[in-house]
Write a protein that holds these residues in place. Structure first.
Motif, PDB file in Angstrom:
ATOM      1  N   TYR A 166       6.386   2.169  32.534  1.00  0.00           N
ATOM      2  CA  TYR A 166       6.249   3.607  32.796  1.00  0.00           C
ATOM      3  C   TYR A 166       6.273   4.382  31.469  1.00  0.00           C
ATOM      4  CZ  TYR A 166       6.524   7.988  35.360  1.00  0.00           C
ATOM      5  OH  TYR A 166       6.256   9.228  35.888  1.00  0.00           O
ATOM      6  N   PRO A 167       5.109   4.625  30.854  1.00  0.00           N
ATOM      7  CA  PRO A 167       5.028   5.259  29.533  1.00  0.00           C
ATOM      8  C   PRO A 167       5.770   6.589  29.399  1.00  0.00           C
ATOM      9  CG  PRO A 167       2.890   4.352  30.175  1.00  0.00           C
ATOM     10  CD  PRO A 167       3.790   4.212  31.358  1.00  0.00           C
ATOM     11  N   PRO A 168       5.802   7.486  30.404  1.00  0.00           N
ATOM     12  CA  PRO A 168       6.578   8.729  30.192  1.00  0.00           C
ATOM     13  C   PRO A 168       8.048   8.475  29.863  1.00  0.00           C
ATOM     14  CG  PRO A 168       5.114   8.992  32.070  1.00  0.00           C
ATOM     15  CD  PRO A 168       5.033   7.549  31.669  1.00  0.00           C
ATOM     16  N   LEU A 169       8.645   7.459  30.468  1.00  0.00           N
ATOM     17  CA  LEU A 169      10.042   7.140  30.171  1.00  0.00           C
ATOM     18  C   LEU A 169      10.183   6.635  28.748  1.00  0.00           C
ATOM     19  CD1 LEU A 169      12.984   6.745  30.990  1.00  0.00           C
ATOM     20  CD2 LEU A 169      12.349   4.538  31.986  1.00  0.00           C
ATOM     21  N   LEU A 170       9.260   5.789  28.313  1.00  0.00           N
ATOM     22  CA  LEU A 170       9.325   5.275  26.940  1.00  0.00           C
ATOM     23  C   LEU A 170       9.174   6.403  25.924  1.00  0.00           C
ATOM     24  CD1 LEU A 170       7.147   2.042  27.273  1.00  0.00           C
ATOM     25  CD2 LEU A 170       9.638   2.223  27.329  1.00  0.00           C
ATOM     26  N   ILE A 171       8.246   7.314  26.166  1.00  0.00           N
ATOM     27  CA  ILE A 171       8.034   8.422  25.226  1.00  0.00           C
ATOM     28  C   ILE A 171       9.275   9.311  25.156  1.00  0.00           C
ATOM     29  CG2 ILE A 171       6.646  10.476  24.803  1.00  0.00           C
ATOM     30  CD1 ILE A 171       4.285   9.025  26.074  1.00  0.00           C
ATOM     31  N   THR A 172       9.893   9.573  26.292  1.00  0.00           N
ATOM     32  CA  THR A 172      11.100  10.415  26.300  1.00  0.00           C
ATOM     33  C   THR A 172      12.234   9.768  25.521  1.00  0.00           C
ATOM     34  OG1 THR A 172      10.459  11.269  28.474  1.00  0.00           O
ATOM     35  CG2 THR A 172      12.743  11.595  27.788  1.00  0.00           C
ATOM     36  N   LEU A 173      12.429   8.480  25.696  1.00  0.00           N
ATOM     37  CA  LEU A 173      13.502   7.796  24.971  1.00  0.00           C
ATOM     38  C   LEU A 173      13.238   7.774  23.470  1.00  0.00           C
ATOM     39  CD1 LEU A 173      14.182   4.773  27.374  1.00  0.00           C
ATOM     40  CD2 LEU A 173      15.570   6.825  27.057  1.00  0.00           C
ATOM     41  N   VAL A 174      11.985   7.555  23.064  1.00  0.00           N
ATOM     42  CA  VAL A 174      11.674   7.537  21.629  1.00  0.00           C
ATOM     43  C   VAL A 174      11.890   8.912  21.019  1.00  0.00           C
ATOM     44  CG1 VAL A 174       9.814   7.225  19.961  1.00  0.00           C
ATOM     45  CG2 VAL A 174      10.086   5.591  21.833  1.00  0.00           C
ATOM     46  N   VAL A 175      11.464   9.971  21.707  1.00  0.00           N
ATOM     47  CA  VAL A 175      11.646  11.334  21.181  1.00  0.00           C
ATOM     48  C   VAL A 175      13.130  11.693  21.114  1.00  0.00           C
ATOM     49  CG1 VAL A 175      11.186  13.775  21.650  1.00  0.00           C
ATOM     50  CG2 VAL A 175       9.369  12.086  21.953  1.00  0.00           C
ATOM     51  N   CYS A 176      13.889  11.311  22.134  1.00  0.00           N
ATOM     52  CA  CYS A 176      15.335  11.591  22.096  1.00  0.00           C
ATOM     53  C   CYS A 176      16.014  10.849  20.962  1.00  0.00           C
ATOM     54  CB  CYS A 176      15.967  11.210  23.431  1.00  0.00           C
ATOM     55  SG  CYS A 176      15.507  12.296  24.801  1.00  0.00           S
ATOM     56  N   GLY A 177      15.553   9.663  20.643  1.00  0.00           N
ATOM     57  CA  GLY A 177      16.123   8.940  19.507  1.00  0.00           C
ATOM     58  C   GLY A 177      15.829   9.617  18.191  1.00  0.00           C
ATOM     59  N   VAL A 178      14.644  10.253  18.092  1.00  0.00           N
ATOM     60  CA  VAL A 178      14.281  10.934  16.849  1.00  0.00           C
ATOM     61  C   VAL A 178      15.108  12.204  16.664  1.00  0.00           C
ATOM     62  CG1 VAL A 178      12.399  12.114  15.642  1.00  0.00           C
ATOM     63  CG2 VAL A 178      11.965   9.953  16.834  1.00  0.00           C
ATOM     64  N   ILE A 179      15.302  12.990  17.738  1.00  0.00           N
ATOM     65  CA  ILE A 179      16.037  14.259  17.610  1.00  0.00           C
ATOM     66  C   ILE A 179      17.545  14.059  17.711  1.00  0.00           C
ATOM     67  CG2 ILE A 179      14.076  15.494  18.611  1.00  0.00           C
ATOM     68  CD1 ILE A 179      15.643  15.703  21.213  1.00  0.00           C
ATOM     69  N   ALA A 180      18.007  12.814  17.845  1.00  0.00           N
ATOM     70  CA  ALA A 180      19.458  12.581  17.950  1.00  0.00           C
ATOM     71  C   ALA A 180      20.182  12.962  16.674  1.00  0.00           C
ATOM     72  CB  ALA A 180      19.713  11.114  18.287  1.00  0.00           C
ATOM     73  N   SER A 181      19.497  12.865  15.523  1.00  0.00           N
ATOM     74  CA  SER A 181      20.167  13.227  14.265  1.00  0.00           C
ATOM     75  C   SER A 181      20.396  14.726  14.161  1.00  0.00           C
ATOM     76  CB  SER A 181      19.320  12.743  13.079  1.00  0.00           C
ATOM     77  OG  SER A 181      18.024  13.335  13.136  1.00  0.00           O
ATOM     78  N   MET A 182      19.590  15.537  14.860  1.00  0.00           N
ATOM     79  CA  MET A 182      19.742  16.988  14.810  1.00  0.00           C
ATOM     80  C   MET A 182      20.682  17.497  15.900  1.00  0.00           C
ATOM     81  SD  MET A 182      15.782  18.067  13.990  1.00  0.00           S
ATOM     82  CE  MET A 182      15.176  17.112  15.401  1.00  0.00           C
ATOM     83  N   SER A 183      20.563  16.956  17.101  1.00  0.00           N
ATOM     84  CA  SER A 183      21.419  17.376  18.209  1.00  0.00           C
ATOM     85  C   SER A 183      21.686  16.149  19.071  1.00  0.00           C
ATOM     86  CB  SER A 183      20.754  18.487  19.015  1.00  0.00           C
ATOM     87  OG  SER A 183      21.582  18.863  20.112  1.00  0.00           O
ATOM     88  N   SER A 184      22.762  15.470  18.773  1.00  0.00           N
ATOM     89  CA  SER A 184      23.056  14.220  19.461  1.00  0.00           C
ATOM     90  C   SER A 184      23.403  14.439  20.922  1.00  0.00           C
ATOM     91  CB  SER A 184      24.199  13.493  18.746  1.00  0.00           C
ATOM     92  OG  SER A 184      25.357  14.335  18.699  1.00  0.00           O
ATOM     93  N   ILE A 185      24.153  15.512  21.212  1.00  0.00           N
ATOM     94  CA  ILE A 185      24.565  15.753  22.604  1.00  0.00           C
ATOM     95  C   ILE A 185      23.352  16.108  23.459  1.00  0.00           C
ATOM     96  CG2 ILE A 185      25.969  17.207  24.092  1.00  0.00           C
ATOM     97  CD1 ILE A 185      27.976  17.487  21.857  1.00  0.00           C
ATOM     98  N   ALA A 186      22.452  16.964  22.944  1.00  0.00           N
ATOM     99  CA  ALA A 186      21.258  17.329  23.706  1.00  0.00           C
ATOM    100  C   ALA A 186      20.363  16.111  23.924  1.00  0.00           C
ATOM    101  CB  ALA A 186      20.484  18.427  22.985  1.00  0.00           C
TER     102      ALA A 186
END
Length: 259
Positions: free
Chosen positions: A146-166
């Motif tokens: 399910y590509p939408p789930l993979l894309i969401t997880l990759v993007v959340c991993g990238v923005i984790a350094s800026m806002s880990s809780i979000a």
């Protein structure tokens, strides 16, 4: 020849003054007789003389003398599966002087070979069925994950350094609502996501508690969220690859497109 009676397209552009029979006309007389071959005799010959140069049938196919005595019986060959022991056979004799007893059983010849009892037994537990390996393409694994789930997880991993809780909240929400779209090994992926979520919540609580004290320790929550998002995405792809490769049945939790 077409006339105006055959249709408008065959009519002449101008009306003719009269109608005349076309020339030359077809003759209705009989065709002239074909000349006869003068080399053939006109009348049937009264006698016939055989040519001396003819070859007899014996010269083409010589007649062979029969070598077998018609009084001798034919020789027969008996197959090994249907052969009977003539010395110990229980078949009744065909001679008129012997009569068969009604209590004597008939001998039935079977075409099946005799096999030992171990040949019909189930295979031992040490033997395992051959595992079938199916070819897997990268596109098939991505589609099953399910590509939408993979894309969401990759993007959340990238923005984790800026806002880990979000990033952690968005990734957790995506897993809750999109993980059911994964095709293979849903139960294992759900257990993995629960375990990773418990670890992240533990690190978040520990970071909050340490910040309220005088120690003020940082556990690097952003890196934990980054590793969790990308790790779960990698495990989803790996599980889809193994499910397709081993020919597993898709998870029964998946809903039909019409539901």
């Amino acid at each position: 020849m077409a006339t105006w009676k055959d249709g408008p397209r065959h009519a002449p552009p101008q009306r003719p003054e009269g109608f005349a029979e076309p020339e030359p006309s077809v003759s209705l007389e009989a065709e002239p007789e074909t000349p006869r071959d003068i080399s053939a005799p006109v009348e049937q010959p009264r006698d016939y003389q055989e040519d001396d140069t003819l070859v007899t049938l014996g010269d083409f196919a010589p007649i062979t003398v029969q070598s077998r005595d018609p009084q001798e019986p034919f020789t027969t060959q008996t197959a090994a599966l249907t052969s009977q022991d003539t010395q110990h056979s229980t078949l009744p004799s065909l001679e008129p002087s012997h009569e068969r007893s009604p209590g004597t059983p008939f001998t039935v010849a079977s075409s099946m070979t005799k096999r030992s009892a171990s040949a019909w037994a189930p295979p031992p537990d040490s033997l395992q069925p051959v595992a079938v390996i199916y070819p897997v393409r990268a596109s098939d694994a991505v589609t099953s994950a399910y590509p939408p789930l993979l894309i969401t997880l990759v993007v959340c991993g990238v923005i984790a350094s800026m806002s880990s809780i979000a990033a952690m909240v968005v990734a957790g929400t995506a897993i809750v609502f999109m993980l059911s779209k994964v095709r293979y090994r849903f139960q294992q992926l759900r257990n993995l996501s629960i375990a990773v979520g418990i670890i992240l919540v533990t690190v978040l609580v520990a970071t909050f508690l340490m910040n309220t004290t005088r120690y003020n320790m940082d556990f690097g929550l952003g890196w934990w969220v980054f590793g969790a998002c990308w790790g779960i995405a990698a495990m989803i792809l790996f599980f889809q690859y193994m499910g397709i490769r081993q020919g597993e049945t898709p998870s029964t939790h998946r809903r039909s497109p019409g539901s």
